[in-house]
Design a protein around this motif. Structure first.
Motif, PDB file in Angstrom:
ATOM      1  N   LEU B  12       0.980  -1.262  -0.027  1.00 23.48           N
ATOM      2  CA  LEU B  12      -0.101   0.050  -0.090  1.00 23.48           C
ATOM      3  C   LEU B  12       0.984   1.119  -0.127  1.00 23.48           C
ATOM      4  CD1 LEU B  12      -2.942  -0.753   2.571  1.00 23.48           C
ATOM      5  CD2 LEU B  12      -2.990  -0.306  -0.003  1.00 23.48           C
ATOM      6  N   ALA B  13       1.883   1.186   0.890  1.00 30.83           N
ATOM      7  CA  ALA B  13       2.732   2.558   0.863  1.00 30.83           C
ATOM      8  C   ALA B  13       3.405   2.683  -0.279  1.00 30.83           C
ATOM      9  CB  ALA B  13       3.864   2.334   2.116  1.00 30.83           C
ATOM     10  N   GLY B  14       4.036   1.522  -1.078  1.00 30.86           N
ATOM     11  CA  GLY B  14       4.757   1.601  -2.380  1.00 30.86           C
ATOM     12  C   GLY B  14       3.730   2.239  -3.511  1.00 30.86           C
ATOM     13  N   TRP B  15       2.585   1.703  -3.639  1.00 31.91           N
ATOM     14  CA  TRP B  15       1.718   2.108  -4.607  1.00 31.91           C
ATOM     15  C   TRP B  15       1.149   3.714  -4.306  1.00 31.91           C
ATOM     16  CZ3 TRP B  15       2.927  -0.251  -8.340  1.00 31.91           C
ATOM     17  CH2 TRP B  15       3.067  -1.691  -8.347  1.00 31.91           C
ATOM     18  N   ALA B  16       1.035   3.914  -3.134  1.00 30.40           N
ATOM     19  CA  ALA B  16       0.629   5.332  -2.757  1.00 30.40           C
ATOM     20  C   ALA B  16       1.673   6.108  -2.922  1.00 30.40           C
ATOM     21  CB  ALA B  16       0.500   5.369  -0.996  1.00 30.40           C
ATOM     22  N   ILE B  17       2.815   5.938  -2.960  1.00 30.83           N
ATOM     23  CA  ILE B  17       3.901   6.717  -3.373  1.00 30.83           C
ATOM     24  C   ILE B  17       3.860   7.229  -4.725  1.00 30.83           C
ATOM     25  CG2 ILE B  17       6.516   7.011  -3.583  1.00 30.83           C
ATOM     26  CD1 ILE B  17       7.006   5.777  -0.968  1.00 30.83           C
ATOM     27  N   PHE B  18       3.449   6.004  -5.629  1.00 33.55           N
ATOM     28  CA  PHE B  18       3.715   6.312  -7.102  1.00 33.55           C
ATOM     29  C   PHE B  18       2.218   7.242  -7.435  1.00 33.55           C
ATOM     30  CE2 PHE B  18       5.884   2.057  -7.233  1.00 33.55           C
ATOM     31  CZ  PHE B  18       7.147   2.635  -7.440  1.00 33.55           C
ATOM     32  N   PHE B  19       1.403   6.804  -6.676  1.00 32.34           N
ATOM     33  CA  PHE B  19      -0.045   7.520  -6.901  1.00 32.34           C
ATOM     34  C   PHE B  19       0.061   9.056  -6.795  1.00 32.34           C
ATOM     35  CE2 PHE B  19      -4.146   8.749  -5.742  1.00 32.34           C
ATOM     36  CZ  PHE B  19      -4.906   8.543  -6.835  1.00 32.34           C
ATOM     37  N   VAL B  20       0.794   9.385  -5.357  1.00 34.72           N
ATOM     38  CA  VAL B  20       0.698  10.667  -4.836  1.00 34.72           C
ATOM     39  C   VAL B  20       1.753  11.573  -5.910  1.00 34.72           C
ATOM     40  CG1 VAL B  20       1.651  11.977  -3.163  1.00 34.72           C
ATOM     41  CG2 VAL B  20       0.036  10.269  -2.688  1.00 34.72           C
ATOM     42  N   TYR B  21       2.687  10.821  -6.278  1.00 33.91           N
ATOM     43  CA  TYR B  21       3.695  11.513  -7.199  1.00 33.91           C
ATOM     44  C   TYR B  21       3.205  11.831  -8.543  1.00 33.91           C
ATOM     45  CZ  TYR B  21       7.696  12.387 -10.261  1.00 33.91           C
ATOM     46  OH  TYR B  21       8.532  13.102 -11.071  1.00 33.91           O
ATOM     47  N   TYR B  22       2.115  11.019  -9.062  1.00 34.11           N
ATOM     48  CA  TYR B  22       1.651  11.023 -10.429  1.00 34.11           C
ATOM     49  C   TYR B  22       0.458  12.156 -10.218  1.00 34.11           C
ATOM     50  CZ  TYR B  22      -0.595  10.073 -14.896  1.00 34.11           C
ATOM     51  OH  TYR B  22      -1.099  10.382 -16.159  1.00 34.11           O
ATOM     52  N   ILE B  23      -0.195  12.188  -9.174  1.00 32.09           N
ATOM     53  CA  ILE B  23      -1.164  13.509  -8.935  1.00 32.09           C
ATOM     54  C   ILE B  23      -0.357  14.737  -8.856  1.00 32.09           C
ATOM     55  CG2 ILE B  23      -2.751  14.232  -7.265  1.00 32.09           C
ATOM     56  CD1 ILE B  23      -3.821  11.813  -8.601  1.00 32.09           C
ATOM     57  N   SER B  24       0.869  14.768  -8.241  1.00 29.84           N
ATOM     58  CA  SER B  24       1.627  16.132  -7.965  1.00 29.84           C
ATOM     59  C   SER B  24       2.213  16.387  -9.320  1.00 29.84           C
ATOM     60  CB  SER B  24       2.729  15.570  -6.879  1.00 29.84           C
ATOM     61  OG  SER B  24       3.879  15.925  -7.685  1.00 29.84           O
TER      62      SER B  24
END
Lengths: 225, 47
Positions: B12-24
């Motif tokens: 969850l932490a891994g995918w959250a990092i990628f997701f938040v970065y893409y949103i940013s």
């Protein structure tokens, strides 16, 4: 927009499939148990980070020799994307380490050099944010980026050169190393999915940098008038 | 299964990092597009 949604959907499906393979298809490792399943994300993210930093290194070298802004854009894009991947490595590693080693972190060669790698690319981005003049910013950050990349081979070979808490390599680790076939398939598919994600993020970030250059150009034109 | 919660937390932490970065990246892109439009309008009015 439709193209982006299509790409994101394909990647989402790929990630879901790879997660399924890692959790259900790949067998549970005998000595560590279910916690070993972090391996698929942790190692694939590390290799993707190395690829991103390799692209950054290439772009930085290219900028130093050609002074083309596009190389600078590629350099900063790859550095930022690589940092996202190395952050995943630095977060999943301690979660994996705690039940296996009894500690979240130790300052051994592999872990310390990986942490330093993250810090080097944070410094690269900070350096860029501190310099206003575009040519000077691009040149100084390219030189720093070339220096920062020297840590990548040190991270990779650290477990072969020094005695570390971190285990020896199971991929390309020589005789006696290797993965069970179902684990290998799961790992390779996860790496494929993360490589797809790397390309998607790099492409988006590169477009952002190109747009930022356009804004800077327009601002200069507006100031002249 | 022992440690399954840690495995889920890591993923969850891994995918959250990628997701938040893409949103940013998407948000910064959107802000820059607005800035381009604003500057283009400003330059057109100045002509």
């Amino acid at each position: 927009m439709v193209k982006s949604i299509f790409k994101a959907t394909i990647l989402f499906v790929l990630i879901a499939v790879t997660a399924y393979l890692a959790f259900y298809y790949a067998p549970i490792e005998k000595s560590m148990g279910v916690i070993q399943k972090i391996f698929y994300l942790h190692i694939a993210s590390a290799f993707s980070a190395f690829v991103a930093f390799g692209i950054c290194f290439y772009a930085n070298l290219r900028y130093v020799f050609t002074r083309r802004p596009k190389s600078d854009w590629l350099g900063v894009s790859a550095a930022e994307v690589g940092l996202a991947f190395i952050s995943v490595v630095l977060i999943t590693g301690p979660i994996w380490a705690h039940p296996v080693w009894g500690i979240y972190w130790t300052w051994d060669a592999r872990l310390t050099l990986t942490f330093v790698l993250g810090l080097l690319y944070v410094s690269y981005l900070l350096l860029r944010s501190m310099i206003e003049e575009p040519d000077k910013r691009a040149l100084l950050s390219a030189l720093f980026g070339i220096f920062a990349f020297l840590d990548v081979p040190l991270v990779y070979f650290s477990i072969r050169w020094w005695r570390t808490q971190h285990p020896q390599p199971v991929i390309l680790g020589g005789p006696g190393s290797g993965l069970e076939p179902r684990m290998r398939i799961s790992y390779l598919l996860m790496w494929g999915a993360l490589t797809g994600l790397l390309i998607l993020l790099l492409n988006a970030r590169y477009k952002l940098e190109a747009l930022r250059a356009s804004v800077e150009q327009l601002r200069r034109e507006a100031e002249v008038r | 299964m022992k440690n399954l919660d840690s495995v889920l937390a890591a993923y969850l932490a891994g995918w959250a990092i990628f997701f938040v970065y893409y949103i940013s990246v998407s948000q910064r892109m959107s802000a820059l597009r607005d800035e381009v439009e604003r500057l283009k309008t400003l330059l057109t009015k100045g002509k």
